[in-house]
Design a protein around this motif. Structure first.
Motif, PDB file in Angstrom:
ATOM      1  N   VAL A   1      78.474  32.993  21.218  1.00  0.00           N
ATOM      2  CA  VAL A   1      79.355  32.224  20.338  1.00  0.00           C
ATOM      3  C   VAL A   1      78.463  31.417  19.407  1.00  0.00           C
ATOM      4  N   GLN A   2      78.665  31.611  18.119  1.00  0.00           N
ATOM      5  CA  GLN A   2      77.863  30.927  17.100  1.00  0.00           C
ATOM      6  C   GLN A   2      78.737  30.003  16.274  1.00  0.00           C
ATOM      7  N   GLU A   3      78.265  28.779  16.060  1.00  0.00           N
ATOM      8  CA  GLU A   3      78.953  27.888  15.142  1.00  0.00           C
ATOM      9  C   GLU A   3      78.894  28.466  13.725  1.00  0.00           C
ATOM     10  N   GLU A   4      79.951  28.304  12.984  1.00  0.00           N
ATOM     11  CA  GLU A   4      80.010  28.815  11.613  1.00  0.00           C
ATOM     12  C   GLU A   4      78.834  28.330  10.769  1.00  0.00           C
ATOM     13  N   VAL A   5      78.441  27.075  10.956  1.00  0.00           N
ATOM     14  CA  VAL A   5      77.361  26.522  10.130  1.00  0.00           C
ATOM     15  C   VAL A   5      76.055  27.282  10.319  1.00  0.00           C
ATOM     16  N   THR A   6      75.819  27.835  11.520  1.00  0.00           N
ATOM     17  CA  THR A   6      74.568  28.568  11.757  1.00  0.00           C
ATOM     18  C   THR A   6      74.513  29.855  10.943  1.00  0.00           C
ATOM     19  N   LEU A   7      75.663  30.327  10.496  1.00  0.00           N
ATOM     20  CA  LEU A   7      75.728  31.560   9.713  1.00  0.00           C
ATOM     21  C   LEU A   7      75.761  31.294   8.210  1.00  0.00           C
ATOM     22  N   ARG A   8      75.820  30.039   7.845  1.00  0.00           N
ATOM     23  CA  ARG A   8      75.856  29.668   6.434  1.00  0.00           C
ATOM     24  C   ARG A   8      74.562  29.022   5.954  1.00  0.00           C
TER      25      ARG A   8
END
Length: 282
Positions: A171-178
């Motif tokens: 599970v990845q926080e959205e911010v880590t993908l932005r």
């Protein structure tokens, strides 16, 4: 290898690591082989194609020789494979103890569950993303330290080649993908890597949207590894003294938190579509 490539010949050694004695022994053995061959350090350095300073550091156990260094030393000193055979010992001493432990656990685990809220999980990282992370650390690592840490993290990716394959959920926080760590192209290739891994039948990747009003992961990252004998080990920053937890009661707490986080996140299908959308925007 040329003298200019000397920085690629070894890794700095963490003096707090228990592998120090192993590296010192290897360095001593290399010095004995050199002296028996009648070569002075400067002569040996020239024949090896490395700097005398590197030779000195390796022989006194301050640097860990790379496998290619041992191969070259075996050739120069006519050791008939005896020096090259040290590569197995070097492999064990090469990485920090905590990385060796984690790699060993991952190699034995039948299930790995991980929640990340700051960076992309190490098992999902591309090499260039990993390198960018270590190169931006403060105080700064030396280039040798960066190379060593990047190599250590990349070895963990062997988990994807295991048979039978373990179950892996992330599970990845959205911010880590932005966050474009290392630049936009590094991020784009990182997103592509996640889309690729997310297609594996034993892997599920979920995204936790930033706009969630209820979030069970506010205490920080979680990792839980389960083994074939029914035992498990978990870790969460800020809990259990920041040490690995193996007591069933403690592991159960982490499992409950992780299960709630997964329920609050996007589904695996929705998550891959979300990552695909982000890639198109990057």
């Amino acid at each position: 290898m040329s003298v200019d490539g000397a920085d690629e010949a070894g890794w700095d050694l963490d003096p707090q690591d228990e592998s120090e004695a192993v590296v010192e022994t290897i360095g001593h053995q290399l010095r004995v082989w050199r002296e028996d061959a009648g070569l002075r350090p400067a002569e040996f350095a020239k024949a090896m194609g490395y700097t005398g300073d590197l030779i000195y550091k390796i022989e006194r156990g301050a640097r860990i020789p790379r496998p290619e260094y041992l191969d070259k030393a075996d050739e120069v000193l006519g050791a008939d494979g005896k020096i090259a055979a040290m590569k197995q010992d070097v492999a064990r001493a090469r990485y920090p103890k905590k990385v060796r432990d984690l790699t060993r656990w991952e190699a034995e685990a039948v299930e790995v569950a991980a929640y990340e809220n700051h960076n992309v999980n190490g098992l999902l990282q591309t090499e260039e993303y990993t390198r960018a992370l270590f190169e931006m650390c403060r105080p700064a690592y030396s280039q040798d330290e960066v190379d060593r840490l990047v190599a250590a993290r990349m070895t963990r990716h062997a988990i994807f080649d295991r048979t039978p394959a373990p179950m892996l959920t992330f599970v990845q926080e959205e911010v880590t993908l932005r966050r474009p760590l290392g630049g936009r192209m590094v991020l784009r290739r990182q997103l592509e890597r996640m889309l690729e891994v997310g297609q594996l039948r034993n892997v599920e990747i979920q995204v936790m949207p930033t706009d969630r009003e209820d979030h069970a992961g506010m205490n920080g990252p979680i990792q839980v590894l389960k083994f074939g004998d029914g035992s498990a080990v978990g870790h969460s920053q800020g809990q259990f003294g920041n040490r690995p937890a193996s007591h069933p009661k403690d592991v159960r707490v982490l499992e409950l938190r992780y299960g709630t986080i997964r329920a609050q996140a996007l589904t695996p299908r929705e998550s891959l579509a979300f990552i695909e959308k982000l890639r198109g925007e990057t």
